[in-house]
Design a protein around this motif. Structure first.
Motif, mmCIF file in Angstrom:
data_model
loop_
_atom_site.group_PDB
_atom_site.id
_atom_site.type_symbol
_atom_site.label_atom_id
_atom_site.label_comp_id
_atom_site.label_asym_id
_atom_site.label_seq_id
_atom_site.Cartn_x
_atom_site.Cartn_y
_atom_site.Cartn_z
ATOM 1 N N GLY A 99 0.792 -1.222 0.000
ATOM 2 C CA GLY A 99 0.000 0.000 0.000
ATOM 3 C C GLY A 99 0.823 1.271 0.000
ATOM 4 N N ASP A 100 2.144 1.162 -0.185
ATOM 5 C CA ASP A 100 3.039 2.326 -0.168
ATOM 6 C C ASP A 100 2.732 3.248 1.001
ATOM 7 N N ALA A 101 2.932 2.737 2.217
ATOM 8 C CA ALA A 101 2.489 3.470 3.398
ATOM 9 C C ALA A 101 3.498 4.500 3.890
ATOM 10 N N GLY A 102 4.674 4.586 3.256
ATOM 11 C CA GLY A 102 5.697 5.487 3.793
ATOM 12 C C GLY A 102 5.482 6.928 3.391
ATOM 13 N N GLY A 103 6.165 7.824 4.099
ATOM 14 C CA GLY A 103 6.184 9.229 3.710
ATOM 15 C C GLY A 103 4.926 9.995 4.077
ATOM 16 N N TYR A 104 4.800 11.194 3.497
ATOM 17 C CA TYR A 104 3.651 12.041 3.791
ATOM 18 C C TYR A 104 2.412 11.517 3.095
ATOM 19 N N SER A 105 1.275 11.597 3.784
ATOM 20 C CA SER A 105 0.024 11.191 3.146
ATOM 21 C C SER A 105 -0.485 12.335 2.280
ATOM 22 N N GLN B 42 8.222 0.554 -16.805
ATOM 23 C CA GLN B 42 9.625 0.736 -17.185
ATOM 24 C C GLN B 42 10.206 1.832 -16.297
ATOM 25 N N THR B 43 11.264 1.489 -15.577
ATOM 26 C CA THR B 43 11.837 2.466 -14.667
ATOM 27 C C THR B 43 13.125 3.019 -15.249
ATOM 28 N N GLU B 44 13.271 4.321 -15.107
ATOM 29 C CA GLU B 44 14.476 4.958 -15.618
ATOM 30 C C GLU B 44 15.042 5.876 -14.547
ATOM 31 N N HIS B 45 16.342 5.743 -14.310
ATOM 32 C CA HIS B 45 16.996 6.618 -13.333
ATOM 33 C C HIS B 45 17.262 7.954 -13.989
ATOM 34 N N THR B 46 16.712 9.040 -13.445
ATOM 35 C CA THR B 46 16.864 10.319 -14.135
ATOM 36 C C THR B 46 17.977 11.177 -13.568
ATOM 37 N N GLU B 47 18.043 11.322 -12.260
ATOM 38 C CA GLU B 47 19.114 12.175 -11.730
ATOM 39 C C GLU B 47 19.446 11.775 -10.304
ATOM 40 N N THR B 48 20.593 12.275 -9.838
ATOM 41 C CA THR B 48 20.991 12.059 -8.462
ATOM 42 C C THR B 48 21.267 13.407 -7.828
ATOM 43 N N GLN B 49 20.559 13.690 -6.750
ATOM 44 C CA GLN B 49 20.822 14.936 -6.033
ATOM 45 C C GLN B 49 21.477 14.589 -4.710
ATOM 46 N N SER B 50 22.204 15.553 -4.171
ATOM 47 C CA SER B 50 22.818 15.250 -2.884
ATOM 48 C C SER B 50 21.797 15.474 -1.780
ATOM 49 N N GLY B 51 21.886 14.669 -0.742
ATOM 50 C CA GLY B 51 20.934 14.758 0.352
ATOM 51 C C GLY B 51 21.137 16.034 1.154
ATOM 52 N N TYR B 84 9.530 9.035 -8.719
ATOM 53 C CA TYR B 84 9.713 8.716 -7.303
ATOM 54 C C TYR B 84 11.177 8.808 -6.912
ATOM 55 N N THR B 85 11.397 8.853 -5.593
ATOM 56 C CA THR B 85 12.759 8.977 -5.065
ATOM 57 C C THR B 85 13.044 7.806 -4.150
ATOM 58 N N ASP B 86 14.305 7.668 -3.788
ATOM 59 C CA ASP B 86 14.667 6.607 -2.849
ATOM 60 C C ASP B 86 13.928 6.773 -1.520
ATOM 61 N N SER B 87 13.813 8.011 -1.058
ATOM 62 C CA SER B 87 13.222 8.233 0.259
ATOM 63 C C SER B 87 11.708 8.136 0.228
ATOM 64 N N GLY B 88 11.113 8.620 -0.847
ATOM 65 C CA GLY B 88 9.658 8.555 -0.945
ATOM 66 C C GLY B 88 8.947 9.396 0.085
ATOM 67 N N VAL B 89 9.435 10.623 0.319
ATOM 68 C CA VAL B 89 8.760 11.460 1.304
ATOM 69 C C VAL B 89 7.420 11.936 0.771
ATOM 70 N N CYS B 93 6.535 4.536 -5.044
ATOM 71 C CA CYS B 93 7.056 3.689 -6.108
ATOM 72 C C CYS B 93 6.027 2.591 -6.337
ATOM 73 N N TYR B 94 5.410 2.588 -7.508
ATOM 74 C CA TYR B 94 4.343 1.619 -7.761
ATOM 75 C C TYR B 94 4.920 0.310 -8.303
#
Lengths: 260, 365
Positions: A99-105, B42-51, B84-89, B93-94
């Motif tokens: 359900g992709d539960a992470g992060g902000y809703s 199909q997933t494509e890596h577009t860019e890398t930003q610094s944290g 989407y990003t690694d962190s997914g704030v 990521c579907y």
């Protein structure tokens, strides 16, 4: 405000429980220290999943053996809690992924909550979510496991001739009471924490379908729901484990308890 | 016999749950919004930003093919894009098989993703809880789920009343009263045990509320606008008060019912039991549950705030800032709830003493 409330709580605990009250208060302080350690280690780059699993085990060890002493009951309860943690970890992982539960809703994003925060945190929020689900259920699961193991132990001590299946049933009977009250506690703390969310949903007139499928509801429900599931499985597991251990210790040959 | 009946009931419920799952999984036509199921990504890596503070953040773009499952264009395949990003704030990521609410583009244009469809998962967890409760606790599990259901209905009604402009304090009072009576009566039936437990719960919550309001009046205000999900026109301090009272209610009820039912059982076995001995037994029980209940509240409350805290700290905000704007709310919730449940112990003793005195007087008359 926090200081005043903390002092009131400490005074009340001392008044009501004396040394046990002090012990409970110290346990809370210890929990806070361990959680602070988890937060800081994640902030400085530890993997959130690994950090929360280690903290979960550490917290269980401390709370269990500090509050309830080291004896057969708590050792069995410890094993049960670890098993439950494993199961709920798998469940949390599956449901969080699906359900992709992470992060902000979406509700938070619409509200511009935390707009000033940069999303490039290089911290997988989904793993954080799984970690907090795991830590959040510790209290409830420990409560259920300890209650059931000590009840089975007491029944056995008062009446050693009971059959394993009878022991198991008496464990379930105690678990029954614990379960409904714990569910109640979980429900109300969940509602209490998300009253503002529900308020917003009504205020903005989100449709039922939208809210049902929203990440906001999913996060809230997952957090308490998985705790509830953990509590449910810990009860028969604790009754079963304690019965097996007691009967095996007795040296009987018929320790093959049937888990009906 | 009884056990066999329970097993049959469970089997029936299990079949119902499975049927329900299939229904919920295929309920797309009930929605008016367009739904699509992902068939290929199909997933494509577009860019890398610094944290912000440490590490790196990878950005990806998913090119999604999805099949519409409802509406006039059902069966059609559409294209979607998702970053989407690694962190997914603020992103997801579907995966193949996920169902999405979409606004499909006309004539092969790229559509827009509105959100994910999660009702199947919500159903799954709810069914697991319900079945598990009935399997482990039988009738009392059924009753507990029933009381949860009624409480949800009650809450919904209360929210509508609040939006209709009811006074928040009056509403909180009524809500707590109804929650308590409903939960305890459904769980225990109508007997002296429930009556006493209701009295203890309401008294303890009332005292906790008074204590909290006094402390709140004497100390500097919290930064309420930083509460999670705060909307500006509301009286946030009042809403927060309502939140913590309802949040602590479960724990207070739990302590009250445990203590009162212990006392009730002792009194049933030996009606002539002197109060001093009763008080001693209650002490033993309360010592056991006080610590564990406080722990339960601690973990459920404090862990809820952790993701936000981690995000803030990774954003190089200072610990005092986090303390003031996030942690203090969680701590106040936890502390007030714990004060409530610890208060429930002396209040139970008091209520029991009063009740026993009255009973003695009535016997003398």
């Amino acid at each position: 405000m926090i200081k005043v409330l903390a002092i009131i709580l400490l005074a009340l605990m001392l008044f009501v429980g004396r040394d046990r009250g002090l012990q409970a208060f110290l346990t809370i302080l210890m929990n806070m220290a361990i959680l602070a350690g988890v937060v800081l280690s994640i902030v400085y780059g530890a993997n959130p999943l690994i950090a929360s699993v280690i903290a979960g085990i550490l917290l269980t060890v401390f709370i269990l053996f500090y509050q309830n002493g080291n004896n057969l009951k708590t050792r069995v309860a410890f094993t049960v809690i670890l098993a439950v943690l494993l199961v709920t970890f798998a469940l949390g992982l599956l449901l969080c992924r699906a359900g992709d539960a992470g992060g902000y809703s979406e509700v938070k994003i619409n509200l511009d909550d935390g707009l000033f925060l940069d999303g490039n945190v290089s911290l997988p929020m989904q793993q954080v979510e799984i970690g907090i689900i795991l830590l959040g259920l510790l209290g409830a699961v420990k409560d259920a496991a300890v209650a059931v193991t000590s009840a089975v132990y007491e029944v056995h001590r008062n009446n050693p001739a009971l059959l394993p299946s009878q022991l198991f049933t008496s464990g379930l009977n105690i678990g029954r009471e614990i379960l409904s009250t714990t569910m109640n506690t979980l429900f109300f703390s969940c509602v209490g924490e998300s009253l503002l969310l529900f308020n917003i949903v009504c205020y903005w007139g989100y449709s039922f379908g939208y809210f049902l499928n929203s990440k906001a509801l999913y996060q809230v429900f997952l957090f308490s729901g998985v705790a509830g599931v953990g509590c449910i499985i810990s009860i028969p597991l604790a009754a079963f484990a304690m019965t097996v251990v007691l009967k095996r210790k007795e040296g009987r040959s018929d320790d093959k308890t049937n888990g009906n | 016999m009884d056990q066999r009946r329970q097993r049959i009931l469970l089997a029936v419920l299990f079949v119902c749950a499975v049927v329900g799952y299939v229904v919920v999984d295929h309920n797309d036509r009930w929605y008016t919004s367009t739904i699509a199921v992902i068939t290929d990504i199909q997933t494509e890596h577009t860019e890398t930003q610094s944290g912000v503070s440490i590490g790196q953040e990878n950005y990806y773009v998913q090119t999604i093919s999805a099949r519409l499952t409802n509406g006039a264009r059902a069966g059609e395949t559409i294209q979607l894009l998702n970053q989407y990003t690694d962190s997914g704030v603020r992103d997801e990521c579907y995966a193949v098989g996920d169902k999405l609410f979409v606004a499909p583009g006309e004539d092969g244009e790229i559509g827009k993703i509105i959100g994910q469809k999660r009702d199947t998962l919500v159903y799954l967890l709810a069914a697991m809880l319900l079945l598990g409760m009935i399997a482990v606790a039988g009738t009392s599990g059924l009753l507990a789920s029933l009381s949860l259901f009624f409480n949800i209905v009650l809450l919904t009604i209360a929210l509508h009343c609040y939006l209709d402009g009811w006074n928040i304090f009056a509403l909180t009072g009524v809500l707590i009263l109804l929650f308590t009576i409903l939960s305890l009566l459904i769980a225990n039936g109508w007997n002296r045990c429930s009556g006493l437990a209701i009295a203890v719960t309401l008294l303890s919550i009332g005292m906790t509320a008074a204590l909290f309001l006094i402390v709140r009046a004497c100390t500097p205000a919290l930064q309420y606008q930083m509460l999670e999900y705060a909307v500006v026109p509301d009286d946030l301090s009042a809403l927060f008060f309502c939140e913590i009272m309802v949040g602590g209610l479960g724990a207070v009820m739990d302590v009250a019912i445990s203590l009162i039912s212990t006392a009730d059982e002792l009194l049933t076995r030996n009606p002539a039991l002197p109060y001093e001995q009763l008080r001693h037994s209650i002490r033993t029980v309360s010592d056991d549950i006080m610590g564990t209940m406080v722990n339960v509240l601690f973990f459920t409350y404090i862990c809820g705030g952790l993701p936000e805290i981690l995000l803030m700290l990774r954003n190089q905000l200072t610990i005092p800032f986090v303390w003031e704007y996030v942690l203090s709310f969680e701590l106040v919730r936890f502390l007030v709830g714990s004060i409530g449940l610890v208060l429930a112990v002396p209040v139970s003793q008091l209520v029991l003493k009063l009740w026993m005195d009255r009973r003695k007087e009535m016997q003398h008359d």
